[in-house]
Design a protein around this motif. Structure first.
Motif, mmCIF file in Angstrom:
data_model
loop_
_atom_site.group_PDB
_atom_site.id
_atom_site.type_symbol
_atom_site.label_atom_id
_atom_site.label_comp_id
_atom_site.label_asym_id
_atom_site.label_seq_id
_atom_site.Cartn_x
_atom_site.Cartn_y
_atom_site.Cartn_z
ATOM 1 N N HIS A 78 0.816 -1.217 0.000
ATOM 2 C CA HIS A 78 0.000 0.000 0.000
ATOM 3 C C HIS A 78 0.854 1.274 0.000
ATOM 4 O O HIS A 78 0.322 2.362 0.244
ATOM 5 C CB HIS A 78 -0.923 0.004 1.221
ATOM 6 N N GLN A 79 2.130 1.148 -0.290
ATOM 7 C CA GLN A 79 3.014 2.298 -0.157
ATOM 8 C C GLN A 79 2.611 3.466 -1.046
ATOM 9 O O GLN A 79 2.564 4.618 -0.605
ATOM 10 C CB GLN A 79 4.453 1.883 -0.461
ATOM 11 N N VAL A 80 2.325 3.169 -2.305
ATOM 12 C CA VAL A 80 1.921 4.247 -3.214
ATOM 13 C C VAL A 80 0.605 4.883 -2.767
ATOM 14 O O VAL A 80 0.506 6.118 -2.676
ATOM 15 C CB VAL A 80 1.846 3.730 -4.659
ATOM 16 N N LEU A 103 0.808 13.516 -2.121
ATOM 17 C CA LEU A 103 1.805 13.413 -3.179
ATOM 18 C C LEU A 103 1.166 12.915 -4.468
ATOM 19 O O LEU A 103 0.186 12.162 -4.441
ATOM 20 C CB LEU A 103 2.928 12.459 -2.771
ATOM 21 N N GLU A 104 1.716 13.325 -5.579
ATOM 22 C CA GLU A 104 1.223 12.829 -6.860
ATOM 23 C C GLU A 104 1.639 11.380 -7.052
ATOM 24 O O GLU A 104 2.639 10.919 -6.489
ATOM 25 C CB GLU A 104 1.761 13.696 -8.007
ATOM 26 N N TRP A 139 8.104 6.853 -7.357
ATOM 27 C CA TRP A 139 9.553 7.008 -7.259
ATOM 28 C C TRP A 139 10.021 6.938 -5.806
ATOM 29 O O TRP A 139 11.116 6.450 -5.526
ATOM 30 C CB TRP A 139 9.988 8.320 -7.903
ATOM 31 N N LEU A 140 9.194 7.403 -4.875
ATOM 32 C CA LEU A 140 9.549 7.267 -3.461
ATOM 33 C C LEU A 140 9.531 5.790 -3.046
ATOM 34 O O LEU A 140 10.365 5.353 -2.241
ATOM 35 C CB LEU A 140 8.591 8.065 -2.581
ATOM 36 N N ALA A 141 8.586 5.027 -3.600
ATOM 37 C CA ALA A 141 8.574 3.587 -3.345
ATOM 38 C C ALA A 141 9.862 2.947 -3.861
ATOM 39 O O ALA A 141 10.418 2.036 -3.253
ATOM 40 C CB ALA A 141 7.351 2.943 -3.989
ATOM 41 N N SER A 142 10.334 3.448 -4.989
ATOM 42 C CA SER A 142 11.601 2.961 -5.532
ATOM 43 C C SER A 142 12.758 3.308 -4.597
ATOM 44 O O SER A 142 13.664 2.492 -4.375
ATOM 45 C CB SER A 142 11.839 3.578 -6.917
#
Length: 426
Positions: free
Chosen positions: A248-250, A258-259, A265-268
């Motif tokens: 569920h991170q995104v 956040l968009e 990209w933050l999940a990355s």
């Protein structure tokens, strides 16, 4: 800089292709977990399913593997990793591609996940960990770290890749390209380098299989072993929280304002932090007290949850994601390393298969519970609040294995946990 002993250096010189193979193979198994969050919104938009229904497939599939994991582990002990992994890679790719054929029936969606669960057992961590622990002893911590970095690599690459594939080709074709595109290099490496090495913990290789079987830890002994029970409980908590956040991170980040592309990209970034976590923790576990290193690393994720609860600016959100990614990235590594030291290698596949049942249970419960909490509360705050005490309790349980005594069966060569783990400063 990591200092290798001569024994560890020799292991790496002769067997680094095996570690590379296991790393890529394990990354392939992680695709479904790290991409499923990107498919939540497309599936909601097309079929109108709830988030609990969408993640319920992953949860049911994970939980359905609980009774099967020890059986598969026993088969791996008998047949070796290669015979399981090579056909398993192909079948798993077919299962991933089949997700793109799902229709409006939730039952069809869950059925595909159940099929994937059974097939996916052939490429789970037990297969790759069994191969690596059979070769590495002095450098086992770092070897497992590199191998298990496959999941962090997937965590880093899959979210933005899945987002691009969905945007470019649609969610149905995205499953096809994720499955067969990632399978190809994993299959080639497995065909070239995955072999069944002799057991290095056996001082008398010519002994009969019956003699080795008498020395192996049984399932009953494992269930009565205080250290393994505490490790299993810590693993359950770690996996439940870790997979809840990862899947569920995104959505968690988009709910913070956040968009979607920034969240991906933050999940990355979280995955990249997980890679560093595995490598650093693996090297430290080879040199210092493994239980203490694992406990500190896991407990540190509490700080990341606190940062996300505070709803800070983007920089602090990034820091929280990095801390959680670093700590959560080591969860399976800590479990695998400590299990291998507690059980020995003769019964490792079977006992780690049992531990993988706990992993599967947590992996199934985490996404489902977080989806239910969101549907009920309208936010992910209850999950983030639960992460603080959960991380601290897990760290304590791992640390407590240091002083728990391993119960010995009559005629067994098993030792106390404080004798079987590397001594601090060693």
């Amino acid at each position: 800089m990591v200092q290798f002993s001569s024994a560890a250096a020799s292991e790496w010189r002769s067997s680094w292709p095996l570690v590379l193979t296991a790393m890529v193979g394990f990354s392939f198994h992680s695709i479904a977990t790290y991409s499923s969050g990107l498919f939540i919104e497309p599936l909601q938009n097309e079929f109108g399913w709830s988030r609990a229904e969408i993640t319920g497939g992953l949860a049911i599939a994970a939980i359905s593997t609980v009774p099967l994991s020890p059986i598969v582990g026993s088969i791996i002990d008998r047949w070796g990793s290669r015979r399981i992994a090579v056909p398993g890679l192909v079948l798993t790719a077919c299962c991933l591609a089949s997700f793109g054929t799902t229709g409006p029936s939730v039952a069809n969606w869950i059925g595909l996940w159940c099929l994937y669960a059974v097939v996916g057992l052939t490429v789970k961590s037990t297969v790759w960990t069994h191969a690596v622990t059979g070769v590495f002893d002095a450098g086992r911590g770092l070897a497992l770290a590199v191998m298990l970095s496959g999941t962090a690599i997937a965590q880093s690459l899959v979210p933005p890749l899945a987002q691009w594939l969905i945007a470019s080709f649609g969610w149905r074709d995205a499953w096809f390209w994720l499955g067969f595109g990632w399978c190809a290099p994993a299959l080639i490496l497995a065909l070239l380098f995955l072999r069944g090495p002799p057991r290095k913990d056996d001082p008398q290789p010519a002994r009969s299989m019956e003699a080795r079987a008498r020395e192996a830890m049984t399932i009953g002994q494992a269930l009565r072993n205080p250290a393994l029970v505490r490790l299993a409980l810590a693993t359950l908590i770690m996996m439940t929280l870790g997979l809840a956040v990862i899947v569920h991170q995104v959505p968690i980040l988009t709910n913070m304002g956040l968009e979607r592309q920034t969240a991906a990209w933050l999940a990355s970034l979280s995955g990249i932090a997980g890679i560093f976590g595995k490598l650093i923790t693996g090297a430290l576990m080879d040199r210092f007290d493994a239980a203490r290193i694992g406990a500190i690393t896991i407990a540190a994720s509490a700080a990341g949850f606190v940062l996300l609860i505070a709803k800070p600016n983007l920089a602090m959100i990034m820091l929280g994601i990095v801390i959680i990614g670093y700590a959560v990235g080591t969860k399976l590594q800590v479990t695998a390393y400590l299990t291998s030291r507690l059980t020995g290698l003769a019964s490792f596949g079977k006992i780690f298969g049992l531990m993988n049942s706990v992993v599967a249970l947590g992996a199934g419960l985490g996404p489902l519970l977080s989806g239910l909490l969101y549907d009920l509360a309208g936010s992910y705050e209850p999950l983030l609040f639960a992460g603080v005490p959960g991380s601290l309790i897990s760290g304590y349980l791992i640390l407590s294995t240091k002083n728990a005594k391993s119960q010995k069966a009559r005629g067994s060569n098993l030792h106390r946990i404080d004798e079987s783990l590397p001594a601090e400063g060693a």
